[in-house]
Design a protein around this motif. Sequence first.
Motif, PDB file in Angstrom:
ATOM      1  N   LYS A   1       0.763  -0.966  -0.055  1.00 61.51           N
ATOM      2  CA  LYS A   1       0.009   0.014  -0.021  1.00 61.51           C
ATOM      3  C   LYS A   1       0.766   1.272  -0.106  1.00 61.51           C
ATOM      4  O   LYS A   1       0.669   2.253  -0.667  1.00 61.51           O
ATOM      5  CB  LYS A   1      -0.909   0.134   1.161  1.00 61.51           C
ATOM      6  N   GLN A   2       1.866   1.019   0.772  1.00 62.50           N
ATOM      7  CA  GLN A   2       2.824   2.342   0.952  1.00 62.50           C
ATOM      8  C   GLN A   2       3.493   2.605  -0.438  1.00 62.50           C
ATOM      9  O   GLN A   2       3.504   3.676  -0.858  1.00 62.50           O
ATOM     10  CB  GLN A   2       3.994   2.134   1.902  1.00 62.50           C
ATOM     11  N   LYS A   3       3.823   1.599  -1.091  1.00 65.27           N
ATOM     12  CA  LYS A   3       4.598   1.709  -2.520  1.00 65.27           C
ATOM     13  C   LYS A   3       3.627   2.264  -3.543  1.00 65.27           C
ATOM     14  O   LYS A   3       3.996   3.120  -4.321  1.00 65.27           O
ATOM     15  CB  LYS A   3       5.206   0.396  -3.131  1.00 65.27           C
ATOM     16  N   LEU A   4       2.065   1.862  -3.441  1.00 62.41           N
ATOM     17  CA  LEU A   4       1.231   2.436  -4.353  1.00 62.41           C
ATOM     18  C   LEU A   4       1.129   3.878  -3.929  1.00 62.41           C
ATOM     19  O   LEU A   4       0.759   4.648  -5.077  1.00 62.41           O
ATOM     20  CB  LEU A   4       0.059   1.405  -4.093  1.00 62.41           C
ATOM     21  N   GLN A   5       1.055   4.287  -2.861  1.00 60.65           N
ATOM     22  CA  GLN A   5       0.779   5.691  -2.595  1.00 60.65           C
ATOM     23  C   GLN A   5       1.903   6.603  -2.987  1.00 60.65           C
ATOM     24  O   GLN A   5       1.617   7.711  -3.403  1.00 60.65           O
ATOM     25  CB  GLN A   5       0.501   5.778  -0.916  1.00 60.65           C
ATOM     26  N   GLU A   6       2.894   5.894  -3.010  1.00 61.33           N
ATOM     27  CA  GLU A   6       4.203   6.769  -3.289  1.00 61.33           C
ATOM     28  C   GLU A   6       4.347   6.928  -4.976  1.00 61.33           C
ATOM     29  O   GLU A   6       4.352   8.074  -5.404  1.00 61.33           O
ATOM     30  CB  GLU A   6       5.425   6.049  -2.862  1.00 61.33           C
TER      31      GLU A   6
ATOM     32  N   ALA B   1       1.436   6.608  -6.552  1.00 61.85           N
ATOM     33  CA  ALA B   1       0.454   7.733  -7.039  1.00 61.85           C
ATOM     34  C   ALA B   1       0.766   9.005  -6.797  1.00 61.85           C
ATOM     35  O   ALA B   1       0.410   9.972  -7.749  1.00 61.85           O
ATOM     36  CB  ALA B   1      -0.597   7.226  -6.324  1.00 61.85           C
ATOM     37  N   ALA B   2       1.608   9.414  -5.706  1.00 61.02           N
ATOM     38  CA  ALA B   2       2.191  10.811  -5.599  1.00 61.02           C
ATOM     39  C   ALA B   2       2.982  11.151  -6.438  1.00 61.02           C
ATOM     40  O   ALA B   2       3.000  12.291  -7.048  1.00 61.02           O
ATOM     41  CB  ALA B   2       2.561  10.832  -4.097  1.00 61.02           C
ATOM     42  N   LEU B   3       3.906  10.273  -7.055  1.00 57.61           N
ATOM     43  CA  LEU B   3       4.632  10.623  -8.083  1.00 57.61           C
ATOM     44  C   LEU B   3       4.025  10.961  -9.308  1.00 57.61           C
ATOM     45  O   LEU B   3       4.366  11.775 -10.062  1.00 57.61           O
ATOM     46  CB  LEU B   3       5.999   9.411  -8.041  1.00 57.61           C
ATOM     47  N   ALA B   4       2.975   9.982  -9.618  1.00 57.88           N
ATOM     48  CA  ALA B   4       2.356  10.132 -10.948  1.00 57.88           C
ATOM     49  C   ALA B   4       1.573  11.481 -10.892  1.00 57.88           C
ATOM     50  O   ALA B   4       1.458  12.017 -12.047  1.00 57.88           O
ATOM     51  CB  ALA B   4       1.302   9.170 -11.214  1.00 57.88           C
ATOM     52  N   GLN B   5       1.038  11.681  -9.717  1.00 55.96           N
ATOM     53  CA  GLN B   5       0.263  13.044  -9.675  1.00 55.96           C
ATOM     54  C   GLN B   5       0.937  14.378  -9.710  1.00 55.96           C
ATOM     55  O   GLN B   5       0.737  15.248 -10.345  1.00 55.96           O
ATOM     56  CB  GLN B   5      -0.481  13.140  -8.377  1.00 55.96           C
ATOM     57  N   ALA B   6       2.196  14.192  -9.258  1.00 52.80           N
ATOM     58  CA  ALA B   6       3.170  15.377  -9.486  1.00 52.80           C
ATOM     59  C   ALA B   6       3.663  15.475 -10.754  1.00 52.80           C
ATOM     60  O   ALA B   6       3.820  16.814 -11.410  1.00 52.80           O
ATOM     61  CB  ALA B   6       4.536  15.429  -8.412  1.00 52.80           C
TER      62      ALA B   6
ATOM     63  N   VAL C   1       9.775  11.074  -2.296  1.00 53.72           N
ATOM     64  CA  VAL C   1       9.175   9.834  -3.015  1.00 53.72           C
ATOM     65  C   VAL C   1      10.079   9.264  -4.053  1.00 53.72           C
ATOM     66  O   VAL C   1      10.872  10.190  -4.764  1.00 53.72           O
ATOM     67  CB  VAL C   1       7.709  10.274  -3.436  1.00 53.72           C
ATOM     68  N   VAL C   2      10.396   7.902  -4.070  1.00 50.61           N
ATOM     69  CA  VAL C   2      11.148   7.394  -4.943  1.00 50.61           C
ATOM     70  C   VAL C   2      10.289   6.148  -5.825  1.00 50.61           C
ATOM     71  O   VAL C   2       9.512   5.900  -5.328  1.00 50.61           O
ATOM     72  CB  VAL C   2      12.188   6.778  -4.329  1.00 50.61           C
TER      73      VAL C   2
END
Length: 151
Positions: free
Chosen positions: A122-127, A129-134, A145-146
Amino acid sequence: RMVTQWGFASDALGSTAWEGPNGSGYGQPQMASEETQKKIDVEVEKIVNKAYDDCYAALSSNRALLDTLTSTLMKEETIGNDELKQLVKDFNASGEGRATKESLQYEMMALEQDIAKAAAEKQKLQEAAALAQATDDGEAPPTDVVAVADE
């Protein structure tokens, strides 16, 4: 050593070291009298007998599970961690055997591992998603975020 060096004895001997770090074998000075040596032997025998009894009870109470495991190993030759977890889970859920303290503890440990694995995913997916959003917003990716490659 449990009894003679580390004090794992009942109140009969107390928590006293009766030998040095090199033991009391051949060529070592004897640090206890004959009577104390006999008490040490009795304490060691108690520990060994208790360990044997506990092990025998655990194996006996889980006999049906052990038989199933044996059959699986005879057919497959090996069993992976996930298959063993499923075997224990199925054993605990079935009505033929009764779930034992040990099999339930194993199932709980397996569930805790699954929860930890799911939380990490879940943590990897959230990271990601944050990277994709940015990236979609045209911003520089957050520095904390890596991007994680598929394993």
